[in-house]
Design an enzyme around this catalytic site. Sequence first.
Site, PDB file in Angstrom:
ATOM      1  N   ASN A  40     -24.199 -21.610 -35.030  1.00 37.98           N
ATOM      2  CA  ASN A  40     -24.212 -20.160 -34.975  1.00 37.98           C
ATOM      3  C   ASN A  40     -23.222 -19.643 -36.021  1.00 37.98           C
ATOM      4  O   ASN A  40     -22.105 -20.151 -36.115  1.00 37.98           O
ATOM      5  CB  ASN A  40     -23.831 -19.663 -33.579  1.00 37.98           C
ATOM      6  N   ARG A  41     -23.610 -18.669 -36.775  1.00 37.87           N
ATOM      7  CA  ARG A  41     -22.794 -18.192 -37.894  1.00 37.87           C
ATOM      8  C   ARG A  41     -21.981 -16.943 -37.577  1.00 37.87           C
ATOM      9  O   ARG A  41     -21.441 -16.304 -38.470  1.00 37.87           O
ATOM     10  CB  ARG A  41     -23.691 -17.929 -39.119  1.00 37.87           C
TER      11      ARG A  41
END
Length: 175
Positions: A40-41
């Site tokens: 997840n960024r």
Amino acid sequence: MTRKSSFAPVVRDDTRLLLLGSLPGEASLRAARYYAHPQNRFWHLVGAVIGVDLPALEYEDRLAVLLDHGIGLWDVVKSGKREGSLDAALREVEGNALYDLVAELPNLAAIGFNGGTAARIGRRLIGAETDLALLDLPSSSPAFAAMSLAEKTDKWLALRPFLTERKDSSCETGA
């Protein structure tokens, strides 16, 4: 299907920007941490907005840095049934008391919705009459691969003016 619940909000009285996800995914629920999935960024994107390498920090330090920058975190879904982590699998959704939280944050200027599901549910919970800026952001989730990290970052940088304006509001010249 298993019923899953969101975490408590991470906010302070001086929160100027509230970032809202939908409901924590499996990795986050297991770790009891916002955005714990390694792909997840979220932390990269918010770090780009504030100019801090958030992924390099320990989790508690990340939260402290966000709060120090006037950024709060929460989710629009209080609980819901879902197998896996995909928003599309959410069923029997109960919304968080978003309207009430917003009313308790006197300095809040903007809300950023992390993904389409968060925006759809969050806008309904807030209501149509608000002076807040509402920004729909591309999801930081690895499941949303239609946009590159660079493209996502460009869209998330739209949050910067709210932080700058709030920090500099005491110096406004009216121009």
